[in-house]
Design an enzyme around this catalytic site. Structure first.
Site, PDB file in Angstrom:
ATOM      1  N   PHE A  33       0.826  -1.211   0.000  1.00 16.99           N
ATOM      2  CA  PHE A  33       0.000   0.000   0.000  1.00 16.99           C
ATOM      3  C   PHE A  33       0.856   1.254   0.000  1.00 16.99           C
ATOM      4  O   PHE A  33       2.076   1.197   0.168  1.00 16.99           O
ATOM      5  CB  PHE A  33      -0.974  -0.004   1.185  1.00 16.99           C
ATOM      6  CG  PHE A  33      -0.360   0.313   2.526  1.00 16.99           C
ATOM      7  CD1 PHE A  33       0.320  -0.650   3.254  1.00 16.99           C
ATOM      8  CD2 PHE A  33      -0.479   1.588   3.074  1.00 16.99           C
ATOM      9  CE1 PHE A  33       0.867  -0.357   4.498  1.00 16.99           C
ATOM     10  CE2 PHE A  33       0.057   1.899   4.320  1.00 16.99           C
ATOM     11  CZ  PHE A  33       0.737   0.921   5.030  1.00 16.99           C
ATOM     12  N   VAL A 150       9.671  -2.675   1.932  1.00 18.01           N
ATOM     13  CA  VAL A 150       8.392  -3.019   1.299  1.00 18.01           C
ATOM     14  C   VAL A 150       7.275  -2.447   2.166  1.00 18.01           C
ATOM     15  O   VAL A 150       7.199  -2.757   3.358  1.00 18.01           O
ATOM     16  CB  VAL A 150       8.230  -4.553   1.203  1.00 18.01           C
ATOM     17  CG1 VAL A 150       6.860  -4.915   0.657  1.00 18.01           C
ATOM     18  CG2 VAL A 150       9.338  -5.158   0.350  1.00 18.01           C
ATOM     19  N   LYS A 151       6.447  -1.618   1.587  1.00 18.30           N
ATOM     20  CA  LYS A 151       5.318  -1.085   2.367  1.00 18.30           C
ATOM     21  C   LYS A 151       4.185  -2.096   2.221  1.00 18.30           C
ATOM     22  O   LYS A 151       3.306  -1.966   1.353  1.00 18.30           O
ATOM     23  CB  LYS A 151       4.958   0.314   1.852  1.00 18.30           C
ATOM     24  CG  LYS A 151       4.136   1.103   2.850  1.00 18.30           C
ATOM     25  CD  LYS A 151       4.172   2.581   2.544  1.00 18.30           C
ATOM     26  CE  LYS A 151       3.141   3.341   3.356  1.00 18.30           C
ATOM     27  NZ  LYS A 151       3.229   3.174   4.802  1.00 18.30           N
ATOM     28  N   SER A 152       4.262  -3.122   3.036  1.00 17.19           N
ATOM     29  CA  SER A 152       3.344  -4.256   2.865  1.00 17.19           C
ATOM     30  C   SER A 152       2.159  -4.147   3.801  1.00 17.19           C
ATOM     31  O   SER A 152       2.137  -3.306   4.710  1.00 17.19           O
ATOM     32  CB  SER A 152       4.085  -5.560   3.150  1.00 17.19           C
ATOM     33  OG  SER A 152       4.107  -5.793   4.543  1.00 17.19           O
TER      34      SER A 152
END
Ligand code: PMP
Length: 287
Positions: A33, A150-152
């Site tokens: 996101f 990682v913008k997970s």
């Protein structure tokens, strides 16, 4: 109420915007996101956010089923329909609908969501008073387990860290990496000022490379303020002249204390104040 949510090409009002309970974003946190801001009718650094979204998706082998231009157009149109001037966007791409097993190969089409809403992370007086931080016991994930770059959708370590901070009566937390170096806040990057030099950990240290962080580094360079990206430990924060957090939702917020040690004297400190002013001028200019 204006439409404020876009899901796979269709606009929805907030209350009717729903996705399947079989979506692996929900079942496994399998997705990525972005959080993006708009100021006075203009989306701030949209391209940088969408590029980071693309990199996050690539890192988890998740194909985004549209081009970044198409995604930018969808963001712009969802924003227009929201009728907001100042907004906070959430762009989410999940693995999509699958079965109850975790196999991502059984999820044929990713779900793409754009939400346009508003956000307020800290009350405005925190810009003057600064936030009180404590060190979280929960570290950011090891970079080979889930890279913090990682913008997970797996935010549990950060959620738990924030909860620890709030339970301890602080405003937010400092998270360390698994080896004990300074990483980031629960949703912000951390900077310190030491002998007039602005210092912040490099992305390779295992932090999210914040868009606001990069903007602040640019502003510092433009103002001729020396900057060093280097590993920091808590000693560096305890003994700093100034410290501040940066983030899309938080913007630039002075840090008053870490683990009960007061940082600096005046708040915001002189370097933080110049950067804060530069940041506010930039977002108002729509750059
Ligand atoms: N670190 C984490 C863990 C975050 O969630 C965020 C917010 N996206 C940041 C740093 C700051 O990044 P940005 O400036 O791009 O919002």
């Amino acid at each position: 109420m204006p439409d404020t949510v876009w899901i796979n090409g269709e606009y929805h009002a907030r209350d009717s915007a729903t996705i399947s309970v079989f979506d692996h974003g929900l079942l496994y946190g399998d997705g990525v996101f972005e959080g993006i801001r708009a100021y006075d009718g203009r989306i701030f650094r949209l391209e940088a956010h969408l590029r980071r979204l693309q990199d996050s998706a690539k890192a988890i082998a998740l194909p985004i089923p549209m081009t970044l231009d198409e995604l930018a157009t969808a963001c712009t149109e969802t924003f227009r329909r929201s009728e907001l001037r100042d907004a906070y966007f959430r762009v989410v791409v999940t693995r999509g609908i699958g079965d109850l097993g975790l196999n991502p190969m059984l999820c044929p089409s990713p779900t793409v969501i754009i939400i346009v809403a508003t956000i307020r992370l800290f009350p405005p007086e925190k810009l003057r008073e600064g936030v009180r931080l404590v060190t979280a016991a929960t570290p950011v994930p090891h970079r080979e387990a889930l890279s913090p770059r990682v913008k997970s959708l797996n935010y549990l370590p950060h959620v738990m860290a924030k909860l620890e901070g709030l339970t301890a009566g602080a405003d937010d937390v400092l998270m360390l990496d698994p080896s004990g170096s300074v990483a980031e806040g629960s949703g912000q990057n951390l900077f310190v000022v030491t002998e007039g030099v602005v210092r912040t950990p490099p992305p390779s240290a295992g932090i999210l490379r914040g868009v606001t962080r990069d903007v602040v580094l640019e502003i510092a360079a433009g103002l001729g303020i020396p900057v060093r990206e280097e590993l920091l430990n808590r000693y560096d924060v305890y003994t700093a002249e100034e410290a501040f957090l940066t983030g899309t939702a938080s913007e630039v917020v002075p840090v008053r204390s870490l683990d009960g040690r007061l940082i600096g004297e005046a708040l915001p400190g002189p370097v933080t104040a110049r950067l804060l002013e530069g940041f506010q001028a930039l977002v108002r200019a729509g750059n």
